[in-house]
Design an enzyme around this catalytic site. Structure first.
Site, mmCIF file in Angstrom:
data_model
loop_
_atom_site.group_PDB
_atom_site.id
_atom_site.type_symbol
_atom_site.label_atom_id
_atom_site.label_comp_id
_atom_site.label_asym_id
_atom_site.label_seq_id
_atom_site.Cartn_x
_atom_site.Cartn_y
_atom_site.Cartn_z
ATOM 1 N N GLY A 75 0.719 -1.421 -0.001
ATOM 2 C CA GLY A 75 -0.207 -0.096 -0.416
ATOM 3 C C GLY A 75 1.380 1.288 -0.093
ATOM 4 O O GLY A 75 1.611 1.138 0.239
ATOM 5 N N CYS A 102 5.302 -6.329 2.211
ATOM 6 C CA CYS A 102 5.888 -3.816 1.988
ATOM 7 C C CYS A 102 4.867 -3.590 3.073
ATOM 8 O O CYS A 102 5.274 -4.628 3.592
ATOM 9 C CB CYS A 102 5.159 -3.615 0.720
ATOM 10 S SG CYS A 102 7.021 -3.898 -0.620
ATOM 11 N N TYR A 103 4.404 -3.216 2.853
ATOM 12 C CA TYR A 103 3.140 -2.333 3.499
ATOM 13 C C TYR A 103 2.661 -3.362 4.944
ATOM 14 O O TYR A 103 2.286 -3.294 5.326
ATOM 15 C CB TYR A 103 1.941 -1.663 2.817
ATOM 16 C CG TYR A 103 1.415 -0.743 4.053
ATOM 17 C CD1 TYR A 103 1.647 0.285 4.914
ATOM 18 C CD2 TYR A 103 0.021 -1.335 4.320
ATOM 19 C CE1 TYR A 103 1.230 0.670 5.302
ATOM 20 C CE2 TYR A 103 -0.461 -0.595 5.576
ATOM 21 C CZ TYR A 103 -0.114 0.913 6.038
ATOM 22 O OH TYR A 103 -0.923 1.099 7.150
ATOM 23 N N HIS A 189 7.416 -7.914 -3.984
ATOM 24 C CA HIS A 189 6.806 -7.664 -4.808
ATOM 25 C C HIS A 189 6.886 -9.165 -5.331
ATOM 26 O O HIS A 189 7.102 -8.875 -6.279
ATOM 27 C CB HIS A 189 6.186 -7.343 -5.708
ATOM 28 C CG HIS A 189 5.434 -5.891 -4.609
ATOM 29 N ND1 HIS A 189 4.174 -5.599 -4.506
ATOM 30 C CD2 HIS A 189 6.097 -4.580 -3.980
ATOM 31 C CE1 HIS A 189 4.475 -5.094 -3.842
ATOM 32 N NE2 HIS A 189 5.393 -4.222 -3.339
ATOM 33 N N GLU A 191 3.865 -11.085 -6.882
ATOM 34 C CA GLU A 191 2.847 -10.914 -7.904
ATOM 35 C C GLU A 191 2.897 -10.305 -9.094
ATOM 36 O O GLU A 191 2.445 -10.752 -9.891
ATOM 37 C CB GLU A 191 1.944 -10.297 -6.940
ATOM 38 C CG GLU A 191 1.693 -9.085 -6.579
ATOM 39 C CD GLU A 191 2.891 -8.584 -5.458
ATOM 40 O OE1 GLU A 191 3.535 -8.765 -4.733
ATOM 41 O OE2 GLU A 191 1.903 -7.570 -4.869
ATOM 42 N N SER A 243 -20.450 -7.206 -27.849
ATOM 43 C CA SER A 243 -19.464 -6.670 -29.579
ATOM 44 C C SER A 243 -18.736 -7.389 -30.347
ATOM 45 O O SER A 243 -18.240 -7.351 -31.356
ATOM 46 C CB SER A 243 -18.443 -5.707 -28.390
ATOM 47 O OG SER A 243 -17.365 -7.298 -27.598
ATOM 48 N N GLY A 244 -18.864 -8.897 -30.433
ATOM 49 C CA GLY A 244 -18.717 -9.797 -31.037
ATOM 50 C C GLY A 244 -17.419 -10.262 -30.227
ATOM 51 O O GLY A 244 -16.242 -11.132 -30.252
ATOM 52 N N GLY A 245 -16.431 -9.208 -29.241
ATOM 53 C CA GLY A 245 -15.475 -10.148 -28.213
ATOM 54 C C GLY A 245 -15.348 -10.634 -27.840
ATOM 55 O O GLY A 245 -16.847 -10.494 -27.016
ATOM 56 N N VAL A 246 -14.919 -11.746 -26.809
ATOM 57 C CA VAL A 246 -15.049 -12.148 -25.471
ATOM 58 C C VAL A 246 -15.299 -11.933 -24.408
ATOM 59 O O VAL A 246 -16.233 -12.921 -23.956
ATOM 60 C CB VAL A 246 -13.265 -12.787 -24.956
ATOM 61 C CG1 VAL A 246 -12.036 -12.206 -24.897
ATOM 62 C CG2 VAL A 246 -13.397 -13.826 -24.231
ATOM 63 N N ASP A 247 -15.191 -10.467 -24.015
ATOM 64 C CA ASP A 247 -15.352 -9.759 -22.537
ATOM 65 C C ASP A 247 -17.126 -9.675 -22.828
ATOM 66 O O ASP A 247 -17.487 -10.524 -22.143
ATOM 67 C CB ASP A 247 -14.921 -8.728 -22.443
ATOM 68 C CG ASP A 247 -13.569 -9.212 -22.503
ATOM 69 O OD1 ASP A 247 -12.447 -9.208 -22.201
ATOM 70 O OD2 ASP A 247 -12.368 -7.880 -22.453
ATOM 71 N N SER A 248 -17.572 -9.058 -23.721
ATOM 72 C CA SER A 248 -19.186 -9.508 -23.660
ATOM 73 C C SER A 248 -19.427 -10.808 -23.864
ATOM 74 O O SER A 248 -21.106 -10.975 -22.895
ATOM 75 C CB SER A 248 -18.954 -7.678 -24.873
ATOM 76 O OG SER A 248 -19.571 -8.470 -25.989
ATOM 77 N N LYS A 389 -7.743 -11.292 -18.015
ATOM 78 C CA LYS A 389 -8.258 -11.598 -19.290
ATOM 79 C C LYS A 389 -8.493 -13.447 -19.622
ATOM 80 O O LYS A 389 -9.227 -14.080 -20.294
ATOM 81 C CB LYS A 389 -7.632 -11.180 -20.276
ATOM 82 C CG LYS A 389 -7.828 -11.189 -21.875
ATOM 83 C CD LYS A 389 -9.179 -10.426 -21.979
ATOM 84 C CE LYS A 389 -9.228 -10.579 -24.114
ATOM 85 N NZ LYS A 389 -10.604 -9.492 -23.950
#
Ligand code: XMP
Length: 533
Positions: A75, A102-103, A189, A191, A243-248, A389
């Site tokens: 943080g 860290c923090y 970190h 991650e 939209s044609g994309g993967v997310d929607s 993603k």
């Protein structure tokens, strides 16, 4: 997961979540780190459910969730600073492993009586650390690792209470373990990808120290989201823009699973789509997922508004405005709709700066479609906003979406308009679509499509001289772009094999009318961008 067994938890101000009691759970207490979600994602990679929660979640709520371990994130604050965020002190009596990053490490050290103060020098960037090979935390890792540091404070008298597990030249306690309690601290970190084998380190914490077996599956996350959606939506109707994309597509599939025929999808065909895209979306969301799909054929409206426009920003503005008008009109025709679902992912949230206001800030909304929900008076549903993603792709496959949609390269909102340099006409779009189809087909044939994050054709606004048969030609130029990237913020041009370039070039010049030259884009981002406009 059945609704009756799921545990409800307050994650942020006013936002609740559910956790399946059968799942092994690690909680990340978020102290305002930009990489807190990344920690959660690394843990989920170990097939252990990981949820970000408020930094000060009361210990009673934490106990209800029965976590196998806690991670205190980094943080921007200093633990000795005024108003510095602290966890419920009772977490240190829970007798479960706690890892502070860290923090988070400084909080653990402070809570166990150590002195935290500003370091002699602030440390940012890569540092070589020598690690103790016998420590469980560093199991199977090399004795020296490159670690990503980003801190100004240091723990002074750690050796009285803690055993040192790693040290760098400037940081004598880069990793520590409490001498008698299950508390661990990292001054770096794990991650971020800059830390060598950081994923292994988190895996060691989760598996070896917290004792997780790794039985969680992405289907569990789907069930959790389905539960949340059902609860939020009740008997109301939800609109989801495709939209044609993967997310929607994943959002729509998820909503369909949750609320079935209470879902209405809107797909605006703006005439700027890739070949076959509209047909595939229509097929998928009427035949496979039998949604109430509204396809709006707005091709001529977009083309009319774009006629004669060559300025890239102007094109984007027109497309954005027309999209909202068309979408709004269709949405208004759907009665009783109260919610609008969007495929916002976590990187969008971060990119919009929403999470940077310090710890426990309620994450603000990021709008893919420019303030549309408020304008239409909708409440927003963003079921993917904690995810990355690759997790969304896994979710899509699990929900039964076809690989062609799940692995499709990203496509910009303004579509082919920003790849059709100069004036946009139906004829030029046909040329571009044909060339683009060839590029993608050849990459698939060469088994390269999945190794490249984005590839496409661009129609340039110039003609060049060529010779075909005995005649001189003066025709269009197609540029081919292929990039490799982790996050689309930076990208390298992809070194396509010569044979593949050769096939793409030959096929385009032989079969796409009006094109006599193909060039390959060898620019990286920055200073170039991925798209040409
Ligand atoms: P650039 O060209 O900025 O693109 O390097 C980075 C990524 O963003 C996509 N992109 C867009 N996506 N609306 C979108 O939804 C847009 O206006 C837009 N412009 C670029 C681009 O395709 C690449 O993946």
């Amino acid at each position: 997961m059945s609704g009756s067994t799921a545990k409800e938890v307050q994650l942020w101000d006013g936002q609740t979540g559910f956790i399946n009691p059968q799942d092994e759970v690690i909680l990340v207490l978020d102290f305002g780190s930009q990489t807190a979600q990344l920690i959660a994602r690394r843990v989920r990679e170990q097939n252990v459910f990981c949820q970000l929660v408020r930094h000060d979640l009361p210990v009673e709520r934490i106990k209800e969730l029965n976590p196998k371990g806690l991670i205190l994130s980094g943080g921007p604050s200093s633990v000795y600073g005024e108003g510095a965020p602290h966890p419920d002190p009772a977490i240190f009596d829970l007798d479960i492993p706690i890892l502070g990053i860290c923090y988070g490490m400084q909080l653990i050290c402070q809570a166990t009586g150590c002195e935290v103060s500003p370091g002699d020098s602030r440390e940012f960037g890569r540092t070589e650390c020598n690690v103790s090979p016998n420590a469980d935390l560093f199991d199977t890792m090399p004795e020296q690792i490159t670690a990503w540091m980003s801190h100004g404070d240091q723990v002074k008298n750690a050796s009285e209470t803690f055993e040192t597990l790693a040290a760098s030249e400037t940081c004598p306690h880069a990793a520590v373990k409490h001498k008698s309690r299950p508390f661990f601290g990292l001054q770096f970190h794990p991650e971020v990808t800059h830390t060598q084998q950081g994923g292994q380190l988190l895996a060691n914490f989760v598996r070896k120290i917290c004792g997780c077996e790794g039985t969680w599956k992405i289907s569990s996350l789907i069930e959790r989201e389905v539960e949340l959606i059902k609860q939020k939506v009740g008997n109301d109707r939800v609109i989801c823009g495709l939209s044609g994309g993967v997310d929607s597509a994943v959002v729509a599939a998820l909503l369909y699973k949750a609320i079935g025929d209470q879902l209405s999808c809107i797909f605006v065909n703006n005439g700027l789509l890739r070949a076959g895209e509209a047909e595939e979306v229509e097929r998928e969301f009427t035949q496979h997922f039998k949604t109430d799909l509204h396809v709006v054929d707005a091709r001529s409206r977009f083309l009319d508004e774009l006629a004669g426009v060559i300025d890239p920003q102007e094109k984007r503005k027109i497309i954005g405005r027309v999209f909202i008008e068309v979408f709004q009109k269709e949405a208004e025709s759907i009665e009783d709709a109260k919610f609008l679902a969007q495929g916002t992912l976590y990187p969008d949230v971060i990119e919009s700066g929403a999470n940077l206001d310090g710890p426990a800030a309620t994450i603000k909304s990021h709008h893919n479609v420019g303030g549309l929900p408020e304008k239409l008076g909708f409440q927003l549903i963003e079921p993917l906003r904690d995810l990355f993603k690759d997790e969304v792709r896994r979710m899509g496959l699990e929900l039964g979406l076809p690989e062609t949609i799940v692995w499709r390269h990203p496509f910009p909102g303004p579509g082919l308009a920003v790849r059709c340099l100069g004036e946009i006409t139906e004829e030029r779009l046909v040329t571009l679509r044909q060339a683009d189809t060839i590029v993608i087909e050849e990459l698939r044939k060469a088994d390269l499509y999945r190794s490249i994050q984005q590839a496409f054709a661009v129609l340039l606004p110039i003609q060049s001289v060529g010779v075909m048969g005995d005649g001189r030609t003066y025709e269009d130029v197609i540029a081919v772009r292929a990039v490799s990237t982790d996050d689309f913020m930076t990208a390298d041009w992809y070194p396509l094999p010569t044979e593949v370039l050769q096939r793409i070039s030959t096929r385009i010049i032989n079969s796409v009318r009006g094109v006599n030259r193909v060039v390959y884009d060898v620019s990286s981002k920055p200073p170039s961008t991925i798209e040409w406009e």
